[in-house]
Design a protein around this motif. Structure first.
Motif, short mmCIF file in Angstrom:
data_model
loop_
_atom_site.label_atom_id
_atom_site.label_comp_id
_atom_site.label_asym_id
_atom_site.label_seq_id
_atom_site.Cartn_x
_atom_site.Cartn_y
_atom_site.Cartn_z
N GLU A 21 -12.53 14.34 -39.41
CA GLU A 21 -11.42 13.77 -38.57
C GLU A 21 -11.69 14.33 -37.11
OE1 GLU A 21 -8.20 14.73 -40.74
OE2 GLU A 21 -8.55 12.96 -42.20
N ARG A 24 -14.35 12.95 -35.10
CA ARG A 24 -14.03 11.61 -34.53
C ARG A 24 -13.25 11.67 -33.21
NH1 ARG A 24 -13.85 9.63 -39.95
NH2 ARG A 24 -11.72 10.45 -40.17
N ARG A 27 -15.43 12.87 -30.51
CA ARG A 27 -16.19 11.94 -29.80
C ARG A 27 -15.74 11.01 -29.03
NH1 ARG A 27 -21.07 10.79 -31.95
NH2 ARG A 27 -20.85 12.00 -34.03
N ARG A 28 -14.30 10.99 -28.99
CA ARG A 28 -13.73 9.75 -28.12
C ARG A 28 -13.90 10.51 -26.75
NH1 ARG A 28 -9.43 10.00 -32.51
NH2 ARG A 28 -9.77 8.17 -33.75
N GLU A 95 -21.78 13.12 -40.98
CA GLU A 95 -20.99 12.12 -40.92
C GLU A 95 -21.61 10.72 -41.22
OE1 GLU A 95 -19.66 11.81 -36.19
OE2 GLU A 95 -21.54 12.98 -36.44
N HIS A 119 -20.88 7.08 -43.58
CA HIS A 119 -21.88 6.02 -43.20
C HIS A 119 -22.99 6.24 -44.21
CE1 HIS A 119 -19.33 5.06 -39.55
NE2 HIS A 119 -19.59 6.45 -39.25
N ASP A 144 -14.00 1.55 -42.87
CA ASP A 144 -14.42 1.21 -41.48
C ASP A 144 -15.60 2.24 -41.30
OD1 ASP A 144 -12.54 -0.42 -40.25
OD2 ASP A 144 -11.13 1.03 -39.70
N THR A 299 -21.22 4.75 -35.10
CA THR A 299 -20.42 5.72 -35.10
C THR A 299 -19.67 6.15 -33.64
OG1 THR A 299 -21.92 6.76 -36.84
CG2 THR A 299 -20.59 8.36 -35.68
N GLU A 302 -16.89 3.86 -32.91
CA GLU A 302 -15.99 3.59 -34.05
C GLU A 302 -15.83 2.21 -34.44
OE1 GLU A 302 -12.52 6.55 -34.23
OE2 GLU A 302 -13.00 7.04 -32.29
N ASP A 303 -16.78 1.44 -34.60
CA ASP A 303 -16.85 0.09 -34.93
C ASP A 303 -18.04 -0.44 -35.83
OD1 ASP A 303 -16.26 -2.63 -35.31
OD2 ASP A 303 -15.90 -3.08 -33.19
#
Length: 337
Positions: A21, A24, A27-28, A95, A119, A144, A299, A302-303
Motif C-alpha cells: 500500500e 502504491r 509510486r504516484r 509487488e 501481479h 485490479d 504497475t 495502476e491499471d
C-alpha cells in the motif's frame, strides 16, 4: 567476490500488505520506481532473471524447489534474497511474482499470489492447470492486478503487422502453416496467432483420416486443422525442428494473400506483389520481455487494462482448443468447441 543472498524467513503477512500500500502511494509521486518482483523457478532456464531486469524489473528474491537451491540459484543470478518456502515469498516486500515452474507447483503459486495482492506473470504457456488459471484471473481482476502470459507471438512484429492488415484481404478463406513448432507450447503459439488473425475457432481436428487436406507440401503432412467462424480453414504442419519465426505462414482472403516467414511479409493482391521486412526481436526471449513490460506498465499506471499481450483468458482459450485436439486424436474426426 560473490555476495551470498539472504535466506529470508516468513513474517507477518500484514507487514507485506502495508508495504504494498505504501509502495502504491510512493509510486504516484515517483511512477518510475522499479517493479519489485520475485521469481519462482524450477531451474529449467538460466536467462530469466536477466530478461526480467532488461525489461526494467528489480528481481529482489528467488524461490526454488529446495531452500539450498534457492540460495545457490539466487547467488548465481545475483539476486539479494532467497526464500525457503512460498509463505516467505508471499510475505516479502514485493509487488509481483514471475512463475517459471510446472503444475502442481505453478497452480499453488499462481493461486496464492493474487490473494496476497501480487501481479502474476507466467514465463511461458506451460503454466497452471485451467481451473487454477480461471481462479487466478478472477482473483486478479477483483484486486485490479495484472495476469500475463509470455508468448513469443505477442512480441513478434510480423504478427502485429498481420493482425493490423489482415482485414484488407477481404473474407478469409484459408491459413496454412508449414514448419510449426511441436509440443503444447508450440501449439499454443500457433493457436493464439490463428485466433488473433482469423477470429473465433469453432472446431478442431487432429485425426489425419478426417483432415480436409493430407499435406501442404510433399514432405509436410497436416497435423492440425481448425475451422473458424468465418468459414476459413487453418491447416498446420508441425515439425520437431519447427519454430514460430522460421515457419512459412500463408493467409489467404478473397482479395489477396500474405506470406510470412521470419521478418519478411509478402503481400499479393490485384496491385501486384509487395515485400516488407520488419524488425527482428531484440532478445532471444521476446515474449517474456514484452510480458514483463506489460506488468511494469500496469504497475506504474495502476491499471491492468493496459496489458497489451496475452492474459490468462487467452491461455484458457488456447488450452480449450488443445484439449479438443487431443479428443479428436483419440476418438477421430472433428471436435466442436
Amino acid at each position: 567476490m560473490t555476495t551470498l543472498p539472504e535466506l529470508v524467513p516468513a513474517r507477518d503477512p500484514d507487514l507485506a500488505v502495508g508495504w504494498r500500500e505504501l509502495r502504491r502511494t510512493e509510486r504516484r509521486g515517483q511512477p518510475d520506481l522499479p517493479l519489485a518482483m520475485a521469481l519462482v523457478t524450477d531451474g529449467s532456464q538460466s536467462t530469466t532473471v536477466g530478461v526480467l531486469r532488461d525489461a526494467g524489473v528489480d528481481v529482489v528474491g528467488l524461490l526454488a524447489p529446495e531452500p539450498l537451491e534457492s540460495l545457490a540459484w539466487a547467488a548465481e543470478a545475483g539476486v539479494a534474497r532467497a526464500y525457503p518456502d512460498l509463505l516467505a515469498l508471499l510475505s516479502d516486500d514485493i509487488e509481483a511474482v514471475c512463475v517459471e515452474t510446472r503444475p502442481p507447483g505453478a497452480d499453488i503459486v499462481a493461486r496464492r499470489a493474487p490473494e496476497a495482492g501480487l501481479h502474476v506473470l507466467l514465463a511461458g504457456p506451460a503454466g497452471p492447470a485451467d481451473e487454477a488459471l480461471r481462479a487466478v484471473a478472477d482473483l486478479a481482476e477483483e484486486g485490479d492486478l495484472a495476469h500475463v502470459v509470455a508468448l513469443d507471438g505477442r512480441a513478434w512484429p510480423v504478427a502485429t503487422h498481420v493482425a493490423a492488415t489482415v482485414a484488407s484481404l477481404g473474407r478469409l478463406t484459408q491459413m496454412t502453416v508449414v514448419g510449426a513448432p511441436t509440443g503444447p507450447g508450440g501449439r499454443v503459439e500457433i493457436v493464439d496467432l490463428a485466433i488473433r488473425w482469423c477470429g473465433e475457432i469453432l472446431a478442431v481436428c487432429a485425426d489425419r483420416t478426417a483432415m480436409p487436406a493430407a499435406a501442404l507440401t510433399p514432405d509436410a503432412p497436416v497435423t492440425l486443422a481448425l475451422l473458424t467462424a468465418s468459414g476459413a480453414t487453418v491447416l498446420v504442419n508441425e515439425r520437431m525442428d519447427g519454430a514460430l519465426d522460421t515457419a512459412t505462414i500463408t493467409v489467404c482472403g478473397q482479395q489477396g494473400r500474405l506470406v510470412v516467414r521470419g521478418q519478411q511479409v509478402r503481400r499479393q493482391d490485384q496491385h501486384g506483389v509487395q515485400e516488407l521486412v520488419l524488425p527482428a526481436a531484440t532478445t532471444h526471449r521476446p515474449g517474456l520481455r514484452e510480458a514483463t513490460c506489460d506488468v511494469v506498465r500496469a504497475t506504474e499506471l495502476e491499471d491492468p487494462r493496459l496489458v497489451r499481450g496475452a492474459t490468462f483468458h487467452d491461455l484458457l482459450a488456447a488450452n480449450r482448443l488443445l484439449a479438443a485436439a487431443g479428443a479428436s486424436h483419440r476418438r477421430g474426426g472433428w471436435v466442436e468447441l
